[in-house]
Design a protein around this motif. Sequence first.
Motif, PDB file in Angstrom:
ATOM      1  N   ARG A  61      35.193  40.229  37.371  1.00 35.19           N
ATOM      2  CA  ARG A  61      34.622  39.928  38.694  1.00 35.19           C
ATOM      3  C   ARG A  61      35.628  40.288  39.786  1.00 35.19           C
ATOM      4  N   LEU A  62      35.146  40.951  40.831  1.00 34.43           N
ATOM      5  CA  LEU A  62      35.985  41.331  41.965  1.00 34.43           C
ATOM      6  C   LEU A  62      36.296  40.076  42.793  1.00 34.43           C
ATOM      7  N   MET A  63      37.600  39.733  42.883  1.00 30.67           N
ATOM      8  CA  MET A  63      37.981  38.482  43.537  1.00 30.67           C
ATOM      9  C   MET A  63      38.691  38.694  44.875  1.00 30.67           C
ATOM     10  N   SER A  64      39.201  39.887  45.118  1.00 27.85           N
ATOM     11  CA  SER A  64      39.817  40.173  46.424  1.00 27.85           C
ATOM     12  C   SER A  64      39.921  41.681  46.587  1.00 27.85           C
ATOM     13  N   ARG A  65      40.059  42.139  47.858  1.00 29.27           N
ATOM     14  CA  ARG A  65      40.197  43.574  48.131  1.00 29.27           C
ATOM     15  C   ARG A  65      41.094  43.773  49.345  1.00 29.27           C
ATOM     16  N   ARG A  66      41.887  44.856  49.298  1.00 33.96           N
ATOM     17  CA  ARG A  66      42.673  45.271  50.462  1.00 33.96           C
ATOM     18  C   ARG A  66      42.416  46.771  50.658  1.00 33.96           C
ATOM     19  N   ILE A  67      41.501  47.087  51.564  1.00 37.13           N
ATOM     20  CA  ILE A  67      41.129  48.481  51.818  1.00 37.13           C
ATOM     21  C   ILE A  67      42.207  49.122  52.698  1.00 37.13           C
ATOM     22  N   MET A  68      42.748  50.254  52.265  1.00 39.16           N
ATOM     23  CA  MET A  68      43.821  50.911  53.010  1.00 39.16           C
ATOM     24  C   MET A  68      43.526  52.408  53.117  1.00 39.16           C
ATOM     25  N   GLY A  69      42.431  52.762  53.761  1.00 40.95           N
ATOM     26  CA  GLY A  69      42.098  54.167  53.950  1.00 40.95           C
ATOM     27  C   GLY A  69      41.644  54.814  52.655  1.00 40.95           C
ATOM     28  N   ASN A  70      42.398  55.787  52.194  1.00 40.06           N
ATOM     29  CA  ASN A  70      41.996  56.539  51.011  1.00 40.06           C
ATOM     30  C   ASN A  70      42.422  55.880  49.700  1.00 40.06           C
ATOM     31  N   ALA A  71      43.021  54.731  49.776  1.00 39.21           N
ATOM     32  CA  ALA A  71      43.414  53.989  48.574  1.00 39.21           C
ATOM     33  C   ALA A  71      43.292  52.494  48.867  1.00 39.21           C
ATOM     34  N   SER A  72      43.039  51.733  47.831  1.00 37.94           N
ATOM     35  CA  SER A  72      42.847  50.293  48.010  1.00 37.94           C
ATOM     36  C   SER A  72      43.402  49.536  46.811  1.00 37.94           C
ATOM     37  N   PHE A  73      43.793  48.307  47.071  1.00 36.16           N
ATOM     38  CA  PHE A  73      44.136  47.380  45.995  1.00 36.16           C
ATOM     39  C   PHE A  73      43.034  46.317  45.926  1.00 36.16           C
ATOM     40  N   ALA A  74      42.787  45.844  44.739  1.00 38.21           N
ATOM     41  CA  ALA A  74      41.811  44.766  44.546  1.00 38.21           C
ATOM     42  C   ALA A  74      42.268  43.919  43.356  1.00 38.21           C
ATOM     43  N   GLU A  75      41.555  42.847  43.123  1.00 32.39           N
ATOM     44  CA  GLU A  75      41.903  41.964  42.007  1.00 32.39           C
ATOM     45  C   GLU A  75      40.648  41.685  41.199  1.00 32.39           C
ATOM     46  N   LEU A  76      40.762  41.891  39.896  1.00 34.10           N
ATOM     47  CA  LEU A  76      39.659  41.594  38.983  1.00 34.10           C
ATOM     48  C   LEU A  76      39.993  40.354  38.174  1.00 34.10           C
ATOM     49  N   MET A  77      38.970  39.568  37.880  1.00 33.67           N
ATOM     50  CA  MET A  77      39.138  38.404  37.017  1.00 33.67           C
ATOM     51  C   MET A  77      38.198  38.525  35.828  1.00 33.67           C
ATOM     52  N   ASP A  78      38.765  38.545  34.610  1.00 35.61           N
ATOM     53  CA  ASP A  78      37.926  38.490  33.412  1.00 35.61           C
ATOM     54  C   ASP A  78      38.069  37.110  32.797  1.00 35.61           C
ATOM     55  N   SER A  79      37.615  36.948  31.566  1.00 34.37           N
ATOM     56  CA  SER A  79      37.615  35.617  30.961  1.00 34.37           C
ATOM     57  C   SER A  79      39.009  35.091  30.661  1.00 34.37           C
ATOM     58  N   SER A  80      40.022  35.976  30.696  1.00 34.77           N
ATOM     59  CA  SER A  80      41.383  35.549  30.366  1.00 34.77           C
ATOM     60  C   SER A  80      42.258  35.329  31.592  1.00 34.77           C
ATOM     61  N   GLY A  81      41.856  35.848  32.750  1.00 28.20           N
ATOM     62  CA  GLY A  81      42.678  35.702  33.946  1.00 28.20           C
ATOM     63  C   GLY A  81      42.465  36.843  34.921  1.00 28.20           C
ATOM     64  N   ARG A  82      43.413  37.016  35.842  1.00 32.42           N
ATOM     65  CA  ARG A  82      43.286  38.019  36.893  1.00 32.42           C
ATOM     66  C   ARG A  82      44.293  39.152  36.701  1.00 32.42           C
ATOM     67  N   ILE A  83      43.927  40.329  37.206  1.00 29.77           N
ATOM     68  CA  ILE A  83      44.827  41.462  37.205  1.00 29.77           C
ATOM     69  C   ILE A  83      44.525  42.341  38.416  1.00 29.77           C
ATOM     70  N   GLN A  84      45.593  42.929  38.962  1.00 30.74           N
ATOM     71  CA  GLN A  84      45.427  43.804  40.112  1.00 30.74           C
ATOM     72  C   GLN A  84      44.952  45.183  39.661  1.00 30.74           C
ATOM     73  N   ILE A  85      44.115  45.806  40.505  1.00 29.18           N
ATOM     74  CA  ILE A  85      43.699  47.190  40.254  1.00 29.18           C
ATOM     75  C   ILE A  85      44.015  48.032  41.487  1.00 29.18           C
ATOM     76  N   TYR A  86      44.293  49.309  41.244  1.00 26.23           N
ATOM     77  CA  TYR A  86      44.587  50.265  42.312  1.00 26.23           C
ATOM     78  C   TYR A  86      43.520  51.359  42.257  1.00 26.23           C
ATOM     79  N   VAL A  87      42.803  51.532  43.367  1.00 27.43           N
ATOM     80  CA  VAL A  87      41.696  52.490  43.421  1.00 27.43           C
ATOM     81  C   VAL A  87      42.022  53.545  44.485  1.00 27.43           C
ATOM     82  N   ARG A  88      42.162  54.808  44.054  1.00 29.77           N
ATOM     83  CA  ARG A  88      42.440  55.920  44.978  1.00 29.77           C
ATOM     84  C   ARG A  88      41.216  56.828  45.044  1.00 29.77           C
TER      85      ARG A  88
END
Length: 577
Positions: A61-88
């Motif tokens: 589940r998408l729990m947070s997002r930081r949109i930064m133009g052509n790239a963004s950071f977000a945070e996903l949460m699965d059944s075990s916890g959260r992890i950051q993702i980097y989307v370019r």
Amino acid sequence: MSNTSLSEQEQVRRNSLAELRKLGIDPYPAAEYKTNAFAKDIHENFSPEKNNYNEVSLAGRLMSRRIMGNASFAELMDSSGRIQIYVRRDDVCPGEDKTMYNTVFKHHLDIGDIIGVKGFVFRTQMGETTIHVKEFTLLSKSLHPLPIVKEKDGKLYDAVTDPEMRYRQRYVDLIINPDVREVFRMRTQIYQSMRELFNSRGYLEVETPVLQAIPGGAAARPFITHHNTLDIPLYLRIANELYLKRLIVGGYEGVYEFSKDFRNEGMDRTHNPEFTVMEIYIAYKDYNWMMSFTEQIISKVAMDLHGKTEITYDGRVISLKPPFKRISMLDSIKENTGTDISGMDEAELRNVCDRLGVEHNPAMGKGKLIDAIFSEKCEHTLVQPTFIIDYPTETSPLTKMHRTKPGLTERFELYINCREIANAYSELNDPIDQMVRFQDQLRLSEKGDDEAMFIDLDFVRALEYGMPPTSGMGMGMDRLVMLMTDQPSIQDVLFFPQMKPEGGRKAQGPGPRAKFLEMGIPEEWIDPLLALGYDSAEKLKEVNKPGRLANDLNGYKKKNKLDLPGLSPEAVSEWLA
């Protein structure tokens, strides 16, 4: 739901849903999304030197997002916890068409949406373990905004604590409060710990009826339903004891069941109408053996859950290391009140209640008077594990008479942190004595005791075939989980506790309340009447035993700790006149 009743955020999400469909994106795809990793495993095992997790597929589940133009950071949460993702942008859209990033990711994904991502794991300059996303897939569009909760370094900020929202919308509570998910994981671990012990002894886990023609095995008021085909009343079980003892008659040496039981009584921090009890019955044992076995169960659960037998509950340190203290009910009363009630008759016990300020009513027999004194004057002192043993015969109709103490039975209740956790007997296996006890319960019922037991003739018949000496024990699983997980309320350890209808009492309208006032019923007793199911003057006037209703209301007052005076059968009679 009409669009006019939607909030602004809900309407925005529905607009995004429509736009996604226009783009040919199914917001609720049916196909399997194959994953090969969990957030917790990545955090624990990723090593840049090993270059592992270079082809990872994860969903959450998408729990947070930081949109930064052509790239963004977000945070996903699965059944075990959260992890950051980097989307370019150029990684997820390698061709000329940048729609998946510019339109879908930036404008039509929302906090709470469930997505799948594929890519490789790396560590940012800030040292954050992160998934570099090469591809993402929308798996479920969230149409209702989540409460905003911030998390940093494993700590929650602005956590949602409103119990009304948490208990009624447990699914939201589980999403935003990871500690709550941990409580329920521990609950399952407690069950597994107990099953391991029972199965290692060769005891058989069984299932017995939930719908019963006669609700037996406990002193409680049942829920009543009706079977249309048979045209008979049926009851949701208040206990499974009598069925399990029938299985001992049938030849099993040890049987146990984790059973859902139902009691049509008050609700408070330790009572829910639907609750879970573990009951176990072992042939050729007595209540002394069962006390030692209960100590083994409790200490094993603590060790399996916490790695030690010392726990903390509500700031108090409690030692669950055997042996536990053992004291008789009468000695506990003497210890806490200075009064020896041994051998007292009913009139003398009522005088003691009056002197000690313990409420009582005419429907209460000798056993219930003793129990009332104990509940009022002793229970609050039992913080460390304590076996209260040797109960009055009147409150223990399924228990063997004490082998050396006339008028008492071989029964114990285990108290921890001032609450009853377990109840056990040397089981009564004399069919003639059992029939007499059932008849005594019938007389209490006629006197107005709504919790007196029914007569179960088939159970008596089973005993007539012969039941070996047996000890049985029931343990309240919800209270045990509360204790082991340091939770203040039974609602915190039930996924979906019983709740009042949304809108509360107002949903019932002013009718019954106004009518009750016309009948001369004091306003403070109206909510207890409604809680007990008397939601109309007509239903109340069907009552033909004022003593029983007075007993119900006094019981509700006691269980819910209401600051109300005791209610007499005479006062109820005046309401019904």
